[in-house]
Design a protein around this motif. Structure first.
Motif, PDB file in Angstrom:
ATOM      1  N   ARG A 131       0.832  -1.204   0.000  1.00 29.72           N
ATOM      2  CA  ARG A 131       0.000   0.000   0.000  1.00 29.72           C
ATOM      3  C   ARG A 131       0.873   1.263   0.000  1.00 29.72           C
ATOM      4  NH1 ARG A 131      -4.834   0.003   4.242  1.00 29.72           N
ATOM      5  NH2 ARG A 131      -5.132   2.011   3.173  1.00 29.72           N
ATOM      6  N   PHE A 132       1.973   1.208   0.727  1.00 33.51           N
ATOM      7  CA  PHE A 132       2.887   2.351   0.726  1.00 33.51           C
ATOM      8  C   PHE A 132       3.479   2.553  -0.668  1.00 33.51           C
ATOM      9  CE2 PHE A 132       7.353   3.713   0.961  1.00 33.51           C
ATOM     10  CZ  PHE A 132       7.189   4.981   1.499  1.00 33.51           C
ATOM     11  N   TRP A 133       3.871   1.465  -1.302  1.00 38.58           N
ATOM     12  CA  TRP A 133       4.488   1.540  -2.631  1.00 38.58           C
ATOM     13  C   TRP A 133       3.511   2.112  -3.655  1.00 38.58           C
ATOM     14  CZ3 TRP A 133       9.340   1.074  -4.255  1.00 38.58           C
ATOM     15  CH2 TRP A 133       9.585   0.908  -5.604  1.00 38.58           C
ATOM     16  N   LEU A 134       2.223   1.801  -3.494  1.00 39.15           N
ATOM     17  CA  LEU A 134       1.198   2.285  -4.410  1.00 39.15           C
ATOM     18  C   LEU A 134       0.629   3.635  -3.985  1.00 39.15           C
ATOM     19  CD1 LEU A 134      -0.740  -1.073  -4.950  1.00 39.15           C
ATOM     20  CD2 LEU A 134       0.828   0.030  -6.561  1.00 39.15           C
ATOM     21  N   ASP A 135       1.192   4.195  -2.934  1.00 40.52           N
ATOM     22  CA  ASP A 135       0.716   5.480  -2.404  1.00 40.52           C
ATOM     23  C   ASP A 135      -0.776   5.408  -2.088  1.00 40.52           C
ATOM     24  OD1 ASP A 135       0.887   8.091  -1.533  1.00 40.52           O
ATOM     25  OD2 ASP A 135       0.625   8.967  -3.518  1.00 40.52           O
ATOM     26  N   ASP A 136      -1.139   4.347  -1.358  1.00 41.54           N
ATOM     27  CA  ASP A 136      -2.548   4.081  -1.064  1.00 41.54           C
ATOM     28  C   ASP A 136      -2.767   3.952   0.442  1.00 41.54           C
ATOM     29  OD1 ASP A 136      -5.242   3.485  -1.489  1.00 41.54           O
ATOM     30  OD2 ASP A 136      -4.856   1.338  -1.612  1.00 41.54           O
ATOM     31  N   LEU A 137      -2.235   4.916   1.204  1.00 42.20           N
ATOM     32  CA  LEU A 137      -2.366   4.881   2.658  1.00 42.20           C
ATOM     33  C   LEU A 137      -3.368   5.910   3.181  1.00 42.20           C
ATOM     34  CD1 LEU A 137       1.356   4.367   3.719  1.00 42.20           C
ATOM     35  CD2 LEU A 137      -0.498   2.686   3.787  1.00 42.20           C
ATOM     36  N   GLY A 138      -4.149   6.486   2.295  1.00 47.83           N
ATOM     37  CA  GLY A 138      -5.200   7.396   2.713  1.00 47.83           C
ATOM     38  C   GLY A 138      -4.705   8.810   2.957  1.00 47.83           C
ATOM     39  N   VAL A 139      -5.609   9.626   3.514  1.00 48.87           N
ATOM     40  CA  VAL A 139      -5.297  11.041   3.712  1.00 48.87           C
ATOM     41  C   VAL A 139      -4.340  11.257   4.882  1.00 48.87           C
ATOM     42  CG1 VAL A 139      -7.454  11.821   2.695  1.00 48.87           C
ATOM     43  CG2 VAL A 139      -7.370  11.324   5.139  1.00 48.87           C
ATOM     44  N   ASN A 140      -4.265  10.283   5.787  1.00 51.84           N
ATOM     45  CA  ASN A 140      -3.356  10.379   6.936  1.00 51.84           C
ATOM     46  C   ASN A 140      -2.508   9.112   6.991  1.00 51.84           C
ATOM     47  OD1 ASN A 140      -2.039  10.705   9.388  1.00 51.84           O
ATOM     48  ND2 ASN A 140      -3.818  11.571  10.425  1.00 51.84           N
ATOM     49  N   PRO A 141      -1.461   9.043   6.183  1.00 48.70           N
ATOM     50  CA  PRO A 141      -0.670   7.811   6.102  1.00 48.70           C
ATOM     51  C   PRO A 141      -0.063   7.384   7.433  1.00 48.70           C
ATOM     52  CG  PRO A 141      -0.122   9.308   4.306  1.00 48.70           C
ATOM     53  CD  PRO A 141      -0.976  10.084   5.255  1.00 48.70           C
ATOM     54  N   ILE A 142       0.379   8.331   8.242  1.00 47.47           N
ATOM     55  CA  ILE A 142       1.015   7.978   9.513  1.00 47.47           C
ATOM     56  C   ILE A 142       0.013   7.281  10.431  1.00 47.47           C
ATOM     57  CG2 ILE A 142       2.049   8.911  11.616  1.00 47.47           C
ATOM     58  CD1 ILE A 142       3.361  11.053   9.895  1.00 47.47           C
ATOM     59  N   GLU A 143      -1.188   7.828  10.515  1.00 44.32           N
ATOM     60  CA  GLU A 143      -2.220   7.198  11.346  1.00 44.32           C
ATOM     61  C   GLU A 143      -2.600   5.831  10.797  1.00 44.32           C
ATOM     62  OE1 GLU A 143      -6.713   8.036  13.135  1.00 44.32           O
ATOM     63  OE2 GLU A 143      -5.771   9.468  11.767  1.00 44.32           O
ATOM     64  N   THR A 144      -2.686   5.721   9.469  1.00 43.97           N
ATOM     65  CA  THR A 144      -3.016   4.437   8.850  1.00 43.97           C
ATOM     66  C   THR A 144      -1.990   3.372   9.205  1.00 43.97           C
ATOM     67  OG1 THR A 144      -4.122   5.513   6.982  1.00 43.97           O
ATOM     68  CG2 THR A 144      -3.385   3.244   6.650  1.00 43.97           C
ATOM     69  N   VAL A 145      -0.719   3.712   9.093  1.00 43.28           N
ATOM     70  CA  VAL A 145       0.353   2.770   9.409  1.00 43.28           C
ATOM     71  C   VAL A 145       0.304   2.384  10.879  1.00 43.28           C
ATOM     72  CG1 VAL A 145       2.865   2.526   9.615  1.00 43.28           C
ATOM     73  CG2 VAL A 145       1.873   3.519   7.539  1.00 43.28           C
ATOM     74  N   ASN A 146       0.166   3.376  11.747  1.00 47.72           N
ATOM     75  CA  ASN A 146       0.175   3.108  13.179  1.00 47.72           C
ATOM     76  C   ASN A 146      -1.002   2.233  13.595  1.00 47.72           C
ATOM     77  OD1 ASN A 146      -0.621   4.318  16.185  1.00 47.72           O
ATOM     78  ND2 ASN A 146       1.570   4.023  15.844  1.00 47.72           N
TER      79      ASN A 146
END
Length: 201
Positions: A24-39
């Motif tokens: 998802r990171f590679w495809l830039d598909d982590l949403g509007v808040n990538p840090i929160e999505t990852v965490n």
């Protein structure tokens, strides 16, 4: 599947959530808040693996499938692995290694306090996960120490429950699963030795 191939397959499957997150990171598909999505993603899987590790013994007892016992320690280490990634994403990506802010969060935000206590409880379990440590400590002391996984599981569920605030359906499911897993252990221990359970020995 041959027993010898079972453990490596499960080992690889346990990496799939991380591989999916990297994809998802590679495809830039982590949403509007990538840090929160990852965490959140890493925290979810840390709790899931903790519950899966706790489920090994009851499921093995229900199914009488002995090879499951070989997975318990590995699944516990995967739970700790995802906990560490969850912590690293919070400290590194969210706080940018601002240790002063981290300390304030631990003191003031109760769900972070509980999450940190859960992490501290899991540390000695991961550190003593090798066969050499089992031999050094002795089976009785090792088993007693590793009962810390029970309060760690409870703290993990409460940490998640307090964090979501509004929609509690998912943490409620985790809480029910944990209640079943711990309840089974309590009932089994009572049946095997009622006096020991009542007296707390």
């Amino acid at each position: 599947m041959a027993t010898s191939a079972f453990k490596p397959v499960v080992f690889a499957l346990c990496l799939l959530p991380l591989a999916w997150l990297v994809g998802r990171f590679w495809l830039d598909d982590l949403g509007v808040n990538p840090i929160e999505t990852v965490n959140r993603f890493l925290g979810d899987w840390a709790l899931r693996f903790l519950l899966i590790a706790l489920a090994v013994t009851p499921v093995r007892q229900w199914t009488h499938w002995a090879p499951l016992a070989r997975l318990r320690r590995m699944l516990g280490l995967y739970a700790f692995f995802y906990v560490c990634l969850h912590m690293a994403s919070y400290i590194g990506l969210d706080l940018f290694f601002d240790w002063q802010t981290l300390w304030k969060d631990v003191l003031k935000r109760r769900y972070i306090t509980l999450g940190m206590i859960c992490f501290v409880l899991l540390l000695p379990l991961a550190a003593t996960s090798t066969d050499a440590m089992v031999r050094w400590m002795g089976g009785k002391r090792w088993r007693a120490l590793h009962k810390l996984v029970y309060p760690a599981g409870c703290l993990g569920v409460v940490h998640f429950w307090m964090m979501v605030k509004a929609d509690i359906r998912e943490p409620l499911i985790y809480a029910l699963v944990l209640a079943v897993l711990l309840g089974w252990r309590a009932v089994r221990a009572f049946r095997q030795n009622p006096a020991r359970v009542i007296l707390g020995r």
